[in-house]
Design a protein around this motif. Structure first.
Motif, PDB file in Angstrom:
ATOM      1  N   THR A   1      22.092  -0.454   6.645  1.00  0.00           N
ATOM      2  CA  THR A   1      23.284   0.355   6.343  1.00  0.00           C
ATOM      3  C   THR A   1      24.506  -0.237   7.024  1.00  0.00           C
ATOM      4  OG1 THR A   1      21.716   2.155   6.677  1.00  0.00           O
ATOM      5  CG2 THR A   1      23.967   2.773   6.069  1.00  0.00           C
ATOM      6  N   THR A   2      24.333  -0.598   8.303  1.00  0.00           N
ATOM      7  CA  THR A   2      25.439  -1.195   9.058  1.00  0.00           C
ATOM      8  C   THR A   2      25.853  -2.510   8.411  1.00  0.00           C
ATOM      9  OG1 THR A   2      24.569  -0.192  11.066  1.00  0.00           O
ATOM     10  CG2 THR A   2      26.151  -1.968  11.360  1.00  0.00           C
TER      11      THR A   2
ATOM     12  N   ARG B   1      27.790  -1.877   5.318  1.00  0.00           N
ATOM     13  CA  ARG B   1      29.116  -1.333   5.613  1.00  0.00           C
ATOM     14  C   ARG B   1      30.059  -2.456   6.060  1.00  0.00           C
ATOM     15  NH1 ARG B   1      28.101   2.160   9.654  1.00  0.00           N
ATOM     16  NH2 ARG B   1      29.314   1.016  11.183  1.00  0.00           N
ATOM     17  N   TRP B   2      29.551  -3.318   6.957  1.00  0.00           N
ATOM     18  CA  TRP B   2      30.361  -4.444   7.437  1.00  0.00           C
ATOM     19  C   TRP B   2      30.716  -5.376   6.290  1.00  0.00           C
ATOM     20  CZ3 TRP B   2      27.463  -6.164  12.561  1.00  0.00           C
ATOM     21  CH2 TRP B   2      27.642  -5.169  13.536  1.00  0.00           C
TER      22      TRP B   2
ATOM     23  N   SER C   1      30.959  -4.712   3.102  1.00  0.00           N
ATOM     24  CA  SER C   1      31.963  -4.160   2.178  1.00  0.00           C
ATOM     25  C   SER C   1      33.349  -4.147   2.844  1.00  0.00           C
ATOM     26  CB  SER C   1      31.554  -2.797   1.643  1.00  0.00           C
ATOM     27  OG  SER C   1      31.740  -1.819   2.616  1.00  0.00           O
ATOM     28  N   TRP C   2      33.398  -3.930   4.153  1.00  0.00           N
ATOM     29  CA  TRP C   2      34.698  -4.009   4.851  1.00  0.00           C
ATOM     30  C   TRP C   2      35.275  -5.420   4.694  1.00  0.00           C
ATOM     31  CZ3 TRP C   2      37.182  -6.749   8.695  1.00  0.00           C
ATOM     32  CH2 TRP C   2      38.397  -6.196   9.158  1.00  0.00           C
TER      33      TRP C   2
END
Length: 283
Positions: A65-66, A69-70, A72-73
């Motif tokens: 998940t992390t 998220r990273w 996509s950032w």
């Protein structure tokens, strides 16, 4: 290409594992040569290097998940991950014994990391004079091509960024939180302007909230990126003196603006001058 994406993923995995003993990881990275090479090392070899076992375990089981998220950032325009050992990583910062493993960056001018930089730092609650001095110095020096680097705090930091941001040398802001969490909130507009015309960087991943001990940590990056540090106004206990100490320890120059003996915000500067900082009266 695919190779670059793989290398990227290796870094995202490494950074998850390395969140809390970055210095030990840096030594391993220097030895192995790349994030991918670190991941290829047997766990026992990494533990023998002095890395905590639970951190090493994270290498083989990063939190997806992390990572997502990273990733996509990082996909948004103007964002990048500047990793230790890559050509994008600034040479001056790499000299630090505790250089950050990577910098998360956002802005239109990523090459500012390599530009000649002057750090301007000081009190969070300066006098009107101090604020104006920081703004004018930053404006003048940035107009002549020096990049002004600071910490986006209220007071002297904010004034320095504001003075520099529209000029030729522009400005680099080093944050003590993830780049998606602007602290203090009152500088959100300034941060957006810096992203549009300069560069925001942080060693903390997106989503990381600011913590008290992140700010002194962040100061070593401000000093490390810069050729020198100018302190405008500071008490004897100011965090700016930490930045100045990092500058001195890494062989960079320290400059300080003196003030009235009746102004407590001149005390830190006077102390620095007694320690050998250059007394500055004009730009």
């Amino acid at each position: 290409g695919a190779g670059a994406a793989m290398a990227h993923d290796a870094w995202l995995t490494l950074l998850q594992a390395a969140q809390f003993a970055p210095r030990a990881w840096l030594e391993v990275l220097r030895t192995c040569g790349s994030a991918a090479a670190v991941l290829a090392e047997p766990a026992r070899a990494l533990i023998a290097h002095g890395l905590p076992a639970e951190a090493v375990a994270k290498l083989s089981a990063p939190d997806e998940t992390t990572t997502a998220r990273w990733r996509s950032w990082l996909e948004a325009p103007g964002r990048s991950l500047v990793t230790f050992g890559s050509p994008e990583y600034p040479a001056r910062l790499a000299e630090l014994a505790d250089a950050p493993l990577a910098l998360w960056a956002e802005g239109t001018q990523p090459t500012l990391l390599h530009a000649p930089q002057l750090a301007i730092v000081g009190s969070r609650s300066p006098t009107a004079d101090g604020r104006d001095t920081a703004l004018q110095f930053a404006k003048y020096l940035s107009a002549r091509g020096l990049t002004i680097t600071s910490g986006l705090a209220t007071g002297i930091d904010g004034a320095s960024h504001s003075g520099a941001v529209g000029e030729l040398g522009s400005t680099v802001a080093v944050l003590g939180s993830g780049l998606d969490i602007i602290f203090p909130r009152s500088n959100e507009k300034l941060a957006a302007t810096i992203a549009a015309r300069g560069l925001l960087v942080s060693e903390y991943a997106p989503g990381v909230e600011p913590q008290k001990f992140f700010f002194p940590q962040r100061n070593r990056i401000i000093a490390g990126l810069s050729l020198g540090t100018l302190v405008v106004e500071a008490t004897r206990r100011s965090g700016s003196l930490i930045t100045a100490r990092y500058a001195t320890e890494n062989g960079r120059e320290v400059f300080a603006i003196p003030g009235s003996i009746h102004n407590p915000l001149a005390r830190g500067c006077h102390w620095l001058i007694r320690q050998g900082a250059k007394l500055v009266e004009e730009v």
